[in-house]
Structure formats: structure tokens, C-alpha cells
Design an enzyme around this catalytic site. Structure first.
Site, mmCIF file in Angstrom:
data_model
loop_
_atom_site.group_PDB
_atom_site.id
_atom_site.type_symbol
_atom_site.label_atom_id
_atom_site.label_comp_id
_atom_site.label_asym_id
_atom_site.label_seq_id
_atom_site.Cartn_x
_atom_site.Cartn_y
_atom_site.Cartn_z
ATOM 1 N N SER A 289 -2.290 1.580 5.328
ATOM 2 C CA SER A 289 -2.021 2.680 4.764
ATOM 3 C C SER A 289 -3.304 3.131 3.870
ATOM 4 C CB SER A 289 -0.895 2.656 3.915
ATOM 5 O OG SER A 289 0.318 2.052 4.413
ATOM 6 N N THR B 54 -8.745 5.572 4.892
ATOM 7 C CA THR B 54 -9.378 5.231 5.864
ATOM 8 C C THR B 54 -8.784 4.768 7.171
ATOM 9 O OG1 THR B 54 -10.602 3.988 4.381
ATOM 10 C CG2 THR B 54 -11.247 3.186 6.400
ATOM 11 N N GLY C 25 -7.165 -0.779 5.351
ATOM 12 C CA GLY C 25 -8.362 -0.441 4.250
ATOM 13 C C GLY C 25 -8.115 -1.578 3.090
ATOM 14 N N ASP D 38 -9.203 -1.817 -1.215
ATOM 15 C CA ASP D 38 -9.746 -1.278 -2.580
ATOM 16 C C ASP D 38 -10.991 -1.846 -3.070
ATOM 17 O OD1 ASP D 38 -7.642 0.698 -3.073
ATOM 18 O OD2 ASP D 38 -6.415 -1.087 -3.532
ATOM 19 N N GLY E 263 -3.570 -2.016 -2.684
ATOM 20 C CA GLY E 263 -2.228 -1.659 -3.323
ATOM 21 C C GLY E 263 -2.842 -0.389 -4.116
ATOM 22 N N GLU F 36 2.145 -3.732 3.522
ATOM 23 C CA GLU F 36 0.823 -4.200 4.205
ATOM 24 C C GLU F 36 0.701 -5.694 4.265
ATOM 25 O OE1 GLU F 36 -1.629 -2.275 1.317
ATOM 26 O OE2 GLU F 36 -1.954 -0.347 2.725
ATOM 27 N N LYS G 184 -16.372 -0.412 -1.382
ATOM 28 C CA LYS G 184 -15.187 -1.433 -1.658
ATOM 29 C C LYS G 184 -16.018 -2.850 -1.289
ATOM 30 C CE LYS G 184 -12.492 2.311 -1.274
ATOM 31 N NZ LYS G 184 -11.234 2.088 -0.520
HETATM 32 O O1 DER Z 1 -3.100 0.588 -0.854
HETATM 33 C C1 DER Z 1 -3.611 0.340 0.009
HETATM 34 O O2 DER Z 1 -3.939 -1.050 0.055
HETATM 35 C C2 DER Z 1 -4.777 0.926 0.977
HETATM 36 O O3 DER Z 1 -4.836 0.045 2.019
HETATM 37 C C3 DER Z 1 -5.634 1.356 0.114
HETATM 38 O O4 DER Z 1 -6.015 0.410 -0.843
HETATM 39 C C4 DER Z 1 -6.873 1.726 1.020
HETATM 40 O O5 DER Z 1 -6.973 3.142 0.473
HETATM 41 P P1 DER Z 1 -8.317 4.041 1.193
HETATM 42 O O6 DER Z 1 -8.469 3.418 2.443
HETATM 43 O O7 DER Z 1 -7.618 5.259 0.985
HETATM 44 O O8 DER Z 1 -9.403 3.557 0.364
#
Ligand code: DER
Length: 233
Positions: A30, A33, A87, A89, A100, A108, A126
């Protein structure tokens, strides 16, 4: 933007190198990315996609897959996933990740653990040595709603003085996850031992899941500012 291009480069290369024509069940994370992950999947041969099932990890990722006309399934029916791409953070030098930020880390983590291979895609913001260097919002912790204050106190006792219930923006009150739970964001400064941090938090009664993915990812793709992609294994 540079960040969006970086996300796309990482996502495209990860799909090209880790989603194989023999794969039949693909987990999709989610966030923003993975939008590029789905875009790249949609550029594959439609006949290949027609015999592939995609496992989402939130209403958001489910919507991306359905909008693309892809077949979605759930991890109950497809417990053996060939590869999950998601993806993060923040990612440290050992590929441990904070996840998260999008409040989706419970599904996830289940979908990532059900996969033979877990691949992270991210932009350069990141890419850290130690968790907590760049992601300052804290470790996302999914909690059952009635226990949130009790969990908050325990997190403060573990050293997260600034732990906070995540409040919604386009909704009055707290963020409610796709699973009907709340999120507490718990900063711990630099997290030198993410495995210990994960274990300590996970043992707090009322905690559903912790946004620390330790020893899970096989490889991480980081899109860089200069358009290149860094791969960490
Ligand atoms: O919530 C999550 O773990 C998502 O993978 C998030 O952390 C990554 O979000 P982004 O790709 O919009 O930076």
C-alpha cells in the site's frame, strides 16, 4: 517531481527483476510508491496478467488492482504468495524497515510473510543507516481501540515519551484502519536494535501489529535524486 520519478524508477526495476512470468500469485503493498508497481504490472502481457492473482493489503491497494482490471484474491484463499512488493517509510543498512505510514502495516506484514520473497521499493528519503534517522514520526503501532490509552502508557514506559494516537485529517477523531483499529505513532529516536524494539512493543497487551519489519525483506530498491536506482540486499 524528483521524488515521484525516484519512486517510479525503483518500482519499475523491482517489478522487472522480481515479478517473473512463472509467478501466479503476487502480493501488492500500500501507499504511493506501489502505484508505480501496479502501473508497471499493467504494462505486462495481458494474457500473463489474466492468469495471475494479485493480493492487496488495503482498500487502497485493492482499488488500484481493481481499477486496473486485475484479478484480486485474498491471503486466506492464496496463502502461498510468489513475491510481495511494498513500500516503506524507512529502511536501515540491514533491510529492517519502518512501515505503517499509511496505516496498512497489519495486512502488509501478513502478505509479506506469506510470500517466498519480499521486495521493498522506495525513494531516496527512506534510505537510512539506522531506523529513526529520517523517519521522525515514530513506529506505527496498530492497537485495538478500547486499549489505546493502556498501550500508550506502556509505550511511554518503554521510552517513547512522545507517543501519540494518530488523528485523522478528513474525519473527526482518530484514524481507523481497514481492520477497525487505531494507530499509535511511537518515536524512539535512533533504533539500533529494531528486533528488540519490535519484540518489546509486540508483547504489550492490546497491540495488534507493529510497523517494524525485521529480517523480512530480501532486497530493497531506492530511487535516487539523480535518476539512478540503488539496490540493497
Ligand atoms: O504504510 C505503509 O507501510 C506503506 O508501505 C508506506 O509506508 C509507504 O508509503 P509511500 O510509498 O507512500 O511512501
Amino acid at each position: 517531481s524528483l521524488i515521484e520519478q525516484a519512486k517510479q524508477k525503483a518500482a519499475y526495476q523491482a517489478v522487472d527483476e522480481h515479478v517473473l512470468p512463472t509467478h501466479r500469485v503476487i502480493g501488492v503493498g500500500s501507499g504511493s510508491t506501489v502505484v508505480h508497481v501496479v502501473a508497471r504490472l499493467l504494462q505486462r502481457d495481458p494474457e500473463l496478467n489474466a492468469k495471475t492473482v494479485f493480493i492487496p493489503t488495503s482498500f487502497q491497494s485493492r482499488g488500484l488492482l481493481l481499477d486496473g482490471g486485475l484479478t484480486v484474491g485474498d491471503v486466506e484463499q492464496y496463502p502461498d504468495i510468489d513475491v510481495t512488493i511494498d513500500g516503506a517509510d524507512e529502511v536501515d543498512a540491514q533491510l529492517n524497515a519502518i512501515k505503517g505510514g499509511g496505516a496498512a502495516h497489519l495486512q502488509e506484514k501478513v502478505v509479506a510473510e506469506a510470500a517466498k520473497k519480499f521486495v521493498i521499493v522506495a525513494d531516496y528519503r527512506k534510505d537510512s543507516k539506522v531506523l529513526g534517522e529520517q523517519w521522525l514520526k515514530g513506529v506505527p503501532v496498530e492497537v485495538v481501540p478500547f486499549a489505546w490509552r493502556a498501550v500508550l502508557k506502556k509505550l511511554q514506559a518503554q521510552g517513547s515519551n512522545d507517543a501519540k494516537l494518530r488523528m485523522a485529517v478528513a474525519k473527526a477523531g482518530p484514524v481507523v484502519t481497514d481492520n477497525g483499529n487505531f494507530i499509535i505513532d511511537a518515536p524512539f529516536g535512533l533504533i539500533k536494535d529494531p528486533v528488540k524494539c519490535l519484540r518489546d512493543i509486540k508483547l504489550i497487551t492490546g497491540v495488534v501489529e507493529v510497523g517494524l519489519f525485521c529480517n523480512m525483506a530480501e532486497v530493497a530498491y531506492f530511487g535516487c535524486e539523480d535518476g539512478s536506482v540503488t539496490i540493497r540486499t
